[in-house]
Write an enzyme that holds these catalytic residues in place. Structure first.
Site, PDB file in Angstrom:
ATOM      1  N   ASP A  31       0.857  -1.181   0.000  1.00  0.00           N
ATOM      2  CA  ASP A  31       0.000   0.000   0.000  1.00  0.00           C
ATOM      3  C   ASP A  31       0.894   1.233   0.000  1.00  0.00           C
ATOM      4  OD1 ASP A  31      -2.122   1.868   0.409  1.00  0.00           O
ATOM      5  OD2 ASP A  31      -3.227   0.374   1.569  1.00  0.00           O
ATOM      6  N   ASN A  92      -3.973   5.267 -12.219  1.00  0.00           N
ATOM      7  CA  ASN A  92      -3.876   4.609 -10.922  1.00  0.00           C
ATOM      8  C   ASN A  92      -4.639   3.290 -10.885  1.00  0.00           C
ATOM      9  OD1 ASN A  92      -3.074   5.281  -7.859  1.00  0.00           O
ATOM     10  ND2 ASN A  92      -5.059   4.258  -7.871  1.00  0.00           N
ATOM     11  N   TYR A 141     -14.298   6.320 -13.136  1.00  0.00           N
ATOM     12  CA  TYR A 141     -14.089   5.309 -12.098  1.00  0.00           C
ATOM     13  C   TYR A 141     -14.653   3.960 -12.549  1.00  0.00           C
ATOM     14  CZ  TYR A 141     -15.006   2.602  -7.875  1.00  0.00           C
ATOM     15  OH  TYR A 141     -15.094   1.594  -6.955  1.00  0.00           O
ATOM     16  N   LEU A 188     -23.245   8.274   2.477  1.00  0.00           N
ATOM     17  CA  LEU A 188     -24.384   8.717   3.272  1.00  0.00           C
ATOM     18  C   LEU A 188     -24.278   8.328   4.737  1.00  0.00           C
ATOM     19  CD1 LEU A 188     -27.216   9.948   3.543  1.00  0.00           C
ATOM     20  CD2 LEU A 188     -28.152   7.725   2.821  1.00  0.00           C
ATOM     21  N   PHE A 206     -30.732  14.744  -1.567  1.00  0.00           N
ATOM     22  CA  PHE A 206     -30.779  15.250  -2.935  1.00  0.00           C
ATOM     23  C   PHE A 206     -32.021  14.720  -3.656  1.00  0.00           C
ATOM     24  CE2 PHE A 206     -26.353  15.275  -1.643  1.00  0.00           C
ATOM     25  CZ  PHE A 206     -25.991  16.581  -1.949  1.00  0.00           C
ATOM     26  N   ARG A 219     -31.095   2.398  -2.023  1.00  0.00           N
ATOM     27  CA  ARG A 219     -29.802   1.783  -2.323  1.00  0.00           C
ATOM     28  C   ARG A 219     -29.605   0.513  -1.493  1.00  0.00           C
ATOM     29  NH1 ARG A 219     -30.507   4.710  -5.817  1.00  0.00           N
ATOM     30  NH2 ARG A 219     -29.210   6.408  -6.629  1.00  0.00           N
ATOM     31  N   ASP A 283     -28.834  10.132 -10.797  1.00  0.00           N
ATOM     32  CA  ASP A 283     -29.145   9.289  -9.645  1.00  0.00           C
ATOM     33  C   ASP A 283     -30.388   8.447  -9.935  1.00  0.00           C
ATOM     34  OD1 ASP A 283     -27.171   9.662  -7.816  1.00  0.00           O
ATOM     35  OD2 ASP A 283     -28.297  10.985  -6.493  1.00  0.00           O
TER      36      ASP A 283
END
Length: 331
Positions: A31, A92, A141, A188, A206, A219, A283
């Site tokens: 790491d 990365n 990502y 969250l 939101f 979720r 979302d």
């Protein structure tokens, strides 16, 4: 023989190290502490400070510790940051992982468990999402993780490196001694806890007009200890000759933003203030995993699937360690 764990000082990685060691595994961690915490590592775990893209370092670790398999967590994980700085994320998360994979093949390491993400699916066409759902990420990502998935598939065919790619949904919660300490924190549940602790004035919601019972997005939250256990089971599946697979990890049930906040109020006995803001673009209303494949392949089933268990463990950890790991904690 030993297991190489990359990113073993991070949130999920450190708890996976804890779980693997408890089952008797010899662990070696690589790491660079870019987003991890030195304090999250036990002092008796062999540790190498460096990047997974450092060929000489990975060769040295494989040679000196007779590495049997790799559990690969090391990655940057902020979606918004990946949009703002995509090349940084691709270098990365994808380029360095390619180097790691190449050195595993060169060193005759035959197994890898890869920390992937539900972000590879993109906007859901249906839910619960199973592993056959189309993959079309909406951010760098997710694209970087999907690229690694494709690289693993090709490498498995060409060189026999067998893998399990674990697509997480929303990791949350804590073990007794290790938890979530990000700077900044975008998730969250920890932010709700920070509001309960008086470390932030309120929690932002939101949008309240989604197609859900209470109007807020739903979720799938999966306890981090259950995630760590899945890595152990996936590793044993590969040891027993299992073929390469991609597998979802989630509870298979969802909780809304308002449910999370109300549950946190009950657990913390604090009045958590809410600030209603405009919905965020992209979302989805409902995002829940179908994790049946994990149960069939390696008998994984969440043991801490109730929202009270997830939030309760996080609340206990943040109260035990109010400054997190004490190195770069902030909100």
């Amino acid at each position: 023989m030993a297991i190489l764990v990359t990113g073993g000082s991070g949130y999920i990685g450190s708890i996976a190290v804890e779980t693997l060691r408890a089952s008797g595994e010899d662990i070696v961690v690589v790491d660079d502490f870019l987003r991890g915490h030195e304090a999250a590592l036990s002092s008796d775990v062999p540790f190498y400070n460096g990047k997974i893209g450092d060929r000489e370092l990975i060769r040295r670790v494989i040679r000196e510790h007779n590495i049997e398999a790799c559990v690969h967590f090391a990655a940057l994980t902020y979606v918004g940051e990946s949009v703002e700085n995509p090349l940084y994320y691709y270098e990365n998360n994808a380029v360095q992982t390619l180097t790691l994979i190449e050195e595993l093949v060169r060193g005759k390491v035959e197994m890898i468990v890869f920390s992937s993400t539900a972000a590879t699916y993109g906007e859901p066409e249906y839910s619960p999402l199973d592993e056959s759902h189309p993959q079309c990420p909406e951010n760098p990502y997710g694209w970087g993780k999907l690229f690694v998935e494709r690289a693993l598939e090709s490498t498995s065919i060409a060189h026999g490196l067998r893998f399990v790619g674990l697509r997480y949904f929303n990791a949350a919660g804590a073990s007794e001694d290790k938890g979530e300490d990000h700077t900044p924190e975008s998730h969250l549940i920890p932010n709700v806890i920070f509001a309960a602790m008086g470390l932030r004035p309120n929690i932002s919601v939101f949008g309240t007009n989604y197609a859900t019972p209470d109007g807020t997005p739903i979720r799938d939250y999966v306890h981090v200890v259950d995630l760590a256990e899945a890595h152990k089971l996936a590793l044993n599946y590969l040891r027993e000759g299992g073929v390469s697979e991609f597998v979802n990890l989630g509870n298979g049930k969802g909780y809304s933003v308002f449910e999370v906040i109300e549950t946190a109020r009950c657990i913390t006995k604090q009045n958590i203030e809410v600030n209603i803001e405009s919905p965020r673009m992209g979302d989805p209303s409902f995002l829940v995993a179908n994790s049946e494949k994990a149960g069939k392949l390696f008998n994984w089933k969440p043991q801490y699937g109730q929202l009270e268990q997830i939030i309760g463990s996080a609340w206990a950890w943040h109260n035990k360690f109010p400054s997190g790991y004490g190195d770069n904690h902030g909100f």
